[in-house]
Structures are given as structure tokens and as C-alpha cells.
Design an enzyme around this catalytic site. Sequence first.
Site, PDB file in Angstrom:
ATOM      1  N   TYR A   1       0.805  -1.232   0.094  1.00  0.00           N
ATOM      2  CA  TYR A   1      -0.094   0.005   0.002  1.00  0.00           C
ATOM      3  C   TYR A   1       0.923   1.161   0.024  1.00  0.00           C
ATOM      4  O   TYR A   1       1.860   1.284   0.722  1.00  0.00           O
ATOM      5  CB  TYR A   1      -0.758   0.014   1.175  1.00  0.00           C
ATOM      6  CG  TYR A   1      -1.798  -1.030   1.523  1.00  0.00           C
ATOM      7  CD1 TYR A   1      -3.343  -0.645   1.151  1.00  0.00           C
ATOM      8  CD2 TYR A   1      -1.453  -2.253   1.983  1.00  0.00           C
ATOM      9  CE1 TYR A   1      -4.148  -1.841   1.321  1.00  0.00           C
ATOM     10  CE2 TYR A   1      -2.437  -3.397   2.103  1.00  0.00           C
ATOM     11  CZ  TYR A   1      -3.594  -2.996   1.860  1.00  0.00           C
ATOM     12  OH  TYR A   1      -4.753  -4.218   1.947  1.00  0.00           O
TER      13      TYR A   1
ATOM     14  N   LYS B   1      -3.878  -4.141 -10.045  1.00  0.00           N
ATOM     15  CA  LYS B   1      -2.807  -3.986  -9.234  1.00  0.00           C
ATOM     16  C   LYS B   1      -1.635  -4.245 -10.082  1.00  0.00           C
ATOM     17  O   LYS B   1      -1.903  -4.909 -11.139  1.00  0.00           O
ATOM     18  CB  LYS B   1      -2.669  -4.988  -8.044  1.00  0.00           C
ATOM     19  CG  LYS B   1      -3.741  -4.713  -7.256  1.00  0.00           C
ATOM     20  CD  LYS B   1      -3.551  -5.602  -5.831  1.00  0.00           C
ATOM     21  CE  LYS B   1      -4.819  -5.540  -4.761  1.00  0.00           C
ATOM     22  NZ  LYS B   1      -5.420  -4.478  -4.829  1.00  0.00           N
TER      23      LYS B   1
ATOM     24  N   HIS C   1      -6.302   1.045  -1.602  1.00  0.00           N
ATOM     25  CA  HIS C   1      -6.183  -0.440  -2.256  1.00  0.00           C
ATOM     26  C   HIS C   1      -4.791  -0.489  -2.452  1.00  0.00           C
ATOM     27  O   HIS C   1      -4.045   0.508  -2.854  1.00  0.00           O
ATOM     28  CB  HIS C   1      -7.175  -0.720  -3.457  1.00  0.00           C
ATOM     29  CG  HIS C   1      -8.449  -0.820  -3.125  1.00  0.00           C
ATOM     30  ND1 HIS C   1      -9.210  -1.700  -2.396  1.00  0.00           N
ATOM     31  CD2 HIS C   1      -9.514   0.167  -3.424  1.00  0.00           C
ATOM     32  CE1 HIS C   1     -10.543  -1.375  -2.432  1.00  0.00           C
ATOM     33  NE2 HIS C   1     -10.707  -0.271  -2.854  1.00  0.00           N
TER      34      HIS C   1
END
Length: 190
Positions: free
Chosen positions: A127, A166, A135
Site C-alpha cells: 500500500y 494492481k 487499495h
Amino acid sequence: MSKAATSTSVASGRLFGNRIVVWDIAESRKLYGSGYYGKPIGVPKPKGLEFDAALVLDLMEGCFLVEKGRLKISQVDGRQVSQTEIKKICKKQYVDFEAKYLVFLDLREKGYVVSPGIKFGCDFAVYEQGPGIDHAPYLVQVFRATDEISATGIVLAGRLATTVKKQFILAIPKMTEKKVEYVGFDWWRA
């Protein structure tokens, strides 16, 4: 709560298998609030520090906090666990612990919040600010420079990372130099 938040108090944790539990609620809040260490038991997504639960830490976080003088760990029988002993326990629990710990340290020292990445099939979920605030934008897998990774392995990791929105990053620890190089992969649709 910010990346730079620090605390000088020392929390007390109890070692249970491969987890460490901080039972004192005030200590749990303080530790969590100083860098998002651990997870409050039974609170899937804590919002701030208003939780009334013990904090569970993984071994790598515990090792880091002991090294920084922020946590004292004891066995169930009350015997204290030294820094040397917690590292020995970590070496038994984690494959290639020293390489992974170097990456963990590097990311933490750069101000990132580092969580176990097991639910994403990688070493770490990272993070920029912390759980509940943002997120984890990065999934990090630790590879030694001598490790082999196939094109299929990269594609699989990249597809998973893209599916969960991601970025997939390879962390390559240079053990003798005590530094880490990172390689990020971006996926584009044609």
C-alpha cells in the site's frame, strides 16, 4: 494516521504458532495506528483506530517490530523471545526468509505499508497509504537474481495483478549489497 506516524512505546505480544497476538487494546490501536501493523481480530476492514479487538501480526511484521524496539514477544509459557530467536522461527516458516525480509525492510523504510500477499498468490501486497485508505496498488514477488521465471509465470502473475487492478512487481534483493532492485510490469490491451 500517516506513513510517518511513529510511537516510542513498546507493545507486548504473545507467540501462537506462526502468529503474534497483541491482546491489550490500547497497545493494538497504537501499533496499528503507527504504520498499519497487523490486523484487528474479527475486523475485516478497520476504519481508523476505533476497534475493540486484539491485533494479530504475522511473523515478519513481528520480527521487524522487535528489531525496531517496538514489540516484545513472549511464548505461551511467558518466556521472552529474543530477536535472534524470532529470526530463527521466521527462517523455519518462510522459504528464503532473508531475501524476503530484505525486501520487506526496504519497502517499509521507503514508507510503504507491507502486508502478506498470500491471498493474491505473491509475497507481499503493498500500500502507498494503508488499508482502509487506499487499495494495495502493488503485488510484489521476491526473486533472486539467479532464479528462473518463465514467460508463462510472468503472464500468469501479470494477469492476476491486472484482474485485481494492481501492478505486478518483481523484487530482486542484492544480499551482499543490502539493497533491492524492482522490475514493474504494466499490461496493455490491444
